[in-house]
Each structure stands twice: as structure tokens, then as C-alpha cells.
Design an enzyme around this catalytic site. Sequence first.
Site, short mmCIF file in Angstrom:
data_model
loop_
_atom_site.label_atom_id
_atom_site.label_comp_id
_atom_site.label_asym_id
_atom_site.label_seq_id
_atom_site.Cartn_x
_atom_site.Cartn_y
_atom_site.Cartn_z
N CYS A 1 -6.27 4.07 -3.28
CA CYS A 1 -6.48 2.71 -2.81
C CYS A 1 -7.67 1.94 -3.38
O CYS A 1 -7.51 0.94 -4.07
CB CYS A 1 -6.60 2.72 -1.29
SG CYS A 1 -5.23 3.51 -0.44
N HIS B 1 -10.55 -2.89 1.65
CA HIS B 1 -10.88 -1.55 1.15
C HIS B 1 -11.77 -1.54 -0.08
O HIS B 1 -11.65 -0.68 -0.96
CB HIS B 1 -9.61 -0.74 0.89
CG HIS B 1 -9.80 0.72 1.19
ND1 HIS B 1 -8.80 1.66 1.08
CD2 HIS B 1 -10.91 1.41 1.61
CE1 HIS B 1 -9.26 2.85 1.40
NE2 HIS B 1 -10.54 2.72 1.74
N SER C 1 -8.31 1.58 5.09
CA SER C 1 -6.97 2.11 5.38
C SER C 1 -6.74 2.25 6.88
O SER C 1 -7.67 2.44 7.66
CB SER C 1 -6.79 3.48 4.70
OG SER C 1 -6.73 3.35 3.31
N ASP D 1 0.84 -1.20 0.00
CA ASP D 1 0.00 0.00 0.00
C ASP D 1 0.88 1.25 0.00
O ASP D 1 1.59 1.52 0.97
CB ASP D 1 -0.89 -0.02 1.25
CG ASP D 1 -2.03 0.98 1.18
OD1 ASP D 1 -1.94 1.92 0.38
OD2 ASP D 1 -3.01 0.82 1.91
N ASP D 2 0.84 2.00 -1.09
CA ASP D 2 1.59 3.26 -1.22
C ASP D 2 3.10 3.05 -1.32
O ASP D 2 3.88 3.93 -0.93
CB ASP D 2 1.30 4.20 -0.04
CG ASP D 2 -0.12 4.73 -0.02
OD1 ASP D 2 -0.89 4.39 -0.92
OD2 ASP D 2 -0.45 5.48 0.92
N HIS E 1 1.24 2.37 3.97
CA HIS E 1 0.30 3.48 4.14
C HIS E 1 0.49 4.09 5.52
O HIS E 1 0.77 3.39 6.50
CB HIS E 1 -1.13 2.94 3.99
CG HIS E 1 -2.18 4.00 3.86
ND1 HIS E 1 -2.61 4.77 4.91
CD2 HIS E 1 -2.91 4.40 2.78
CE1 HIS E 1 -3.55 5.60 4.51
NE2 HIS E 1 -3.74 5.40 3.21
N LYS F 1 1.60 9.27 -5.47
CA LYS F 1 0.20 8.97 -5.18
C LYS F 1 -0.70 10.16 -5.46
O LYS F 1 -0.37 11.31 -5.18
CB LYS F 1 0.08 8.56 -3.70
CG LYS F 1 -1.34 8.30 -3.23
CD LYS F 1 -1.37 7.84 -1.78
CE LYS F 1 -2.80 7.59 -1.31
NZ LYS F 1 -2.85 6.95 0.01
N ASP G 1 -0.34 -0.91 -4.74
CA ASP G 1 -1.64 -0.43 -5.21
C ASP G 1 -1.59 0.92 -5.89
O ASP G 1 -2.45 1.26 -6.69
CB ASP G 1 -2.66 -0.39 -4.05
CG ASP G 1 -2.34 0.66 -3.00
OD1 ASP G 1 -1.18 1.11 -2.90
OD2 ASP G 1 -3.27 1.04 -2.24
N ASN G 2 -0.60 1.73 -5.56
CA ASN G 2 -0.41 3.04 -6.22
C ASN G 2 0.93 3.60 -5.77
O ASN G 2 1.65 2.98 -4.98
CB ASN G 2 -1.54 4.02 -5.89
CG ASN G 2 -1.89 4.14 -4.44
OD1 ASN G 2 -2.96 3.70 -4.00
ND2 ASN G 2 -0.99 4.69 -3.63
N LYS H 1 -5.36 -5.74 4.04
CA LYS H 1 -6.26 -4.62 3.79
C LYS H 1 -7.19 -4.93 2.61
O LYS H 1 -6.73 -5.23 1.51
CB LYS H 1 -5.44 -3.36 3.48
CG LYS H 1 -6.27 -2.17 3.05
CD LYS H 1 -5.40 -0.97 2.75
CE LYS H 1 -6.22 0.17 2.17
NZ LYS H 1 -5.42 1.37 1.90
N ARG I 1 -7.71 -1.34 -6.07
CA ARG I 1 -8.01 -2.69 -5.62
C ARG I 1 -9.20 -3.28 -6.38
O ARG I 1 -9.24 -4.48 -6.65
CB ARG I 1 -8.26 -2.67 -4.10
CG ARG I 1 -7.00 -2.38 -3.34
CD ARG I 1 -7.23 -1.81 -1.95
NE ARG I 1 -5.97 -1.22 -1.50
CZ ARG I 1 -5.00 -1.90 -0.90
NH1 ARG I 1 -5.17 -3.19 -0.61
NH2 ARG I 1 -3.88 -1.31 -0.56
#
Length: 471
Positions: free
Chosen positions: A67, A136, A159, A27-28, A220, A293, A272-273, A134, A71
Amino acid sequence: MALPACLKKTPPAAPGHPPNVVIIFTDDQGYQDVGCFGSPLIRTPNLDRMASEGMRFTDFYVAASVCSPSRAALMTGCYPQRINMNVFTRLVKGEEQGGGVVLFQNSPRGLHPNEITLAEILKRRGYATACVGKWHLGHLPEFLPMAQGFDSYYGIPYSNDMNIRRGDKSGPPLMRGRQVIEHPADQATLTRRYTEEAVKFIRAGKDRPFFLYLPHTMPHLPLAASETFKGNSRRGLYGDVIEEIDWSVGEVLKALKECGVDGDTLVVFTSDNGPWIRFGDRGGSALPLRAGKGTIYEGGMREPCIMRWPGKIPAGSVCHQVATTMDLLPTIARLAGGEAPTDRVIDGKDIWPLMAGMPGAASPHEAFYYYPKEATDPMAVRSGKWKLHKAGPRFKTWQNEKGQWIHRRVDLPTELYDLESDVGETTNLAEKHPEVVTRLARMMDRFDADLKKHSRPVGPAGDLATSPASA
């Protein structure tokens, strides 16, 4: 962009034995935040070994720079805008209010139950399925993993900066199945506990095909690492977090070997990004890409990606062709002996020829489209080496003269970049190549019109009271 004749025909046959599948989704995490992608300070020996034993993808994209939409694309093989998982509502004083670019703990909606997820496809093929981490994509019962094809779920449903209050305690909840088992979640031990849960699933399911989806909560914000890793990296707490995730990758790979299923398992690692660079040292790095992001520059949507399947994916190889998380659904579905849904539009393509390193294999995508986090229309497109940004309001991240990070929506001009020679998107060639600008703009408009014609709804609003994870 013309495709080789061999790719216009039926794709080459997939290996006969359906593989186990492990998708590790951070994540991130930034493009540079892996050793083999150029990190100067963060040590990732397990990911580096995974790359040396598999394939590194340099031009791998997610379908959103934040996010929830990203996903949704991974799970369904579709652009988030096609399934209306790009702009979300929140329930405020009993009324739905719009404006959210991700799902929140007071969002009454989620991924529509009628969407067919990768987990559902594999479950129908006899796979055991587990989601650890996670989610989301909606925290109400009808949207949670066990309603979307997973046999089990363990993790934080959104998150880790989204809090619910219970008595005098506030923080994100840890769930097992549909129940909250810990509140607030002890975030310092999450990566370790996710890893233990993942390894337990692998050991329990080694005698039948399995699909493990391991979407880590980290990196994240807020960052947290266990005592074993805290303070150990040369990149502060962010580096500690990434190095603990790398340890987790090593534990998963070790479990696969110890269970004798290493050669029967496809493992995919990506994020994810892009990184939250406006938080400075608490965020990651997307270098040599631009921004991070929340933007549609490369740093927001191009991610580090490594795939490994001993004996099937050539060891130590690198793929420079465009591929996306949306491609995982149709590709893995066929590897498992199934197929992607045929009763609806799926944007992902079968990229097995790329993964297998077949001679002359090229990206099956004529173009890749970048939809901003706050918009329903595309604002950029990549086709071959060219990337066009439309003129108009877009989010931009930069440092001011005081060194402060600014993330703001501003009016920007038409921009055209040659990504082969200028991956950092520094030299605008729009005025020099107006014919390319015109061609790509038309391509973008045609695609978006077709997407909107064949779009599908977000999940219907549910009752927040039905979930113990609601705010």
C-alpha cells in the site's frame, strides 16, 4: 528498446482546455477483478462501460506490491525507493523500530513535506482538490492530505485493519480534515459515504477545474459491503465489495454528466497493488498473471487500468504498452498547463501519446524496475517483452498439498520470462538466453546506482501525540 523518432522529440501538444481529473484507486484489487479484464463472476457494468468509452491498459504497473509505497509513487511520480517511502519505522515504547513495509498507526513518519505531489501541482494551477478515502502516507498532521496539496480530506488515514483503541472501542478512525469524526469507522457504509462525498465535491466544484482523488478503502481486508450489495454477487463478499465499487464509479460518472463536465474530465481507474490471494475467497484474482500482493511477479504489480476522457481518449481502445502510476503526475501536470518538478528526478514519463491513441506511440520507458516490498534493491526488470528476476531471496505465494496458501520469503533462481508469449511467468528461459540475462542485469544495476545517488529522505519523525489517529 528503441523509441520511434516522433517520441524522441517534444511530445505532441496536449488539448488546450485543462481537464478536471478524477483518479479512482482501489486497494488490493486483482488484475482479473473487472468484467472487461476477464472476471467470470464479478459484474462491473460501469467499469465495462467506462472501458468501452475510453481506453483499457493491459500492461499498467504500480511501483510497489503493497500500500504505502505504491501510493507514494502515484502522488510523487517517483519510485518509492527514490523518496525512501519503502521501509518504515514504528514507535515502540518510545523508540523507533524498523521493519515495516507499510506505515502503521504508530509510525511517526510519512511522505516528506518537501515532496511535490500531484495535488500541489494542480492546486497551483487553480484547481480545487479533494482526497476522499484511504491516504496511508502518514497520519500525523504534517503528512495528511491537507498538508500535501489537498483542500479537503475525508477518509481512513491508513489501512482498515489498523486499529486504535479509545476506551472500550477498537477499530480504524474516520477523519475529516485533521480530526477523527467517527471511531470505529462503520466500514459497511464506507464505499457509499465516500461516493456521496465525491459526488458532493464534483457538484460544488463544477465551475472551476477540480482534482478528485478517490482511493477506496476496499477491497483490503476486512471486507465490508452495504446491505444493498451484501450477498448479491456470485463471488461472495469479495464480489459484493467490487460490485459496490463499480456502482460508485457509475455514480461519479453520472455526476460528471449531470454537471455538464463529462467531456472536460479525465477519469482514471486502477488499483494500488495485486490481490491478497493467500486469503483465498476473501482475496481477489490476478489471473492470468502469476501470484499477487507482496510479490514482484506480475500479479503483484500489474493492475487493471481504465482511462476515459470523451473526445480525447479514443473510445473502445486498448493499449498494450508499458505505463505506470508514476506517469500520471507528469502527464496530468502537462495536461493542466503545468509541468513536473524540474529540480529533482521524477521517474514518471508523459504518456499522453499513449492515452490519445496516437499512431506509432510507444512506451516512453526503456525499462520498468520491480523493487520487492522488503528490499531497497531491485530484484526484477522488464524491458520490452523480457522480464528478468535476479537470483536471491524473494517472497513467493503458493498453495501446498493441503490447499493452504503459503506466503514466504524463499531463495529463488535467476528467472527470465517472455511476457508476450508467457504472461503467467511459467517457463524460465534464463538458460536459453544468457545474453538477455546479462544485459538486463546490468541495466538493473545501473538504474539502481543512479536512483540511490539521487534519492531523497522520508519525512522526519513527528510526535504521535499530535494526531488523534495515533495508536
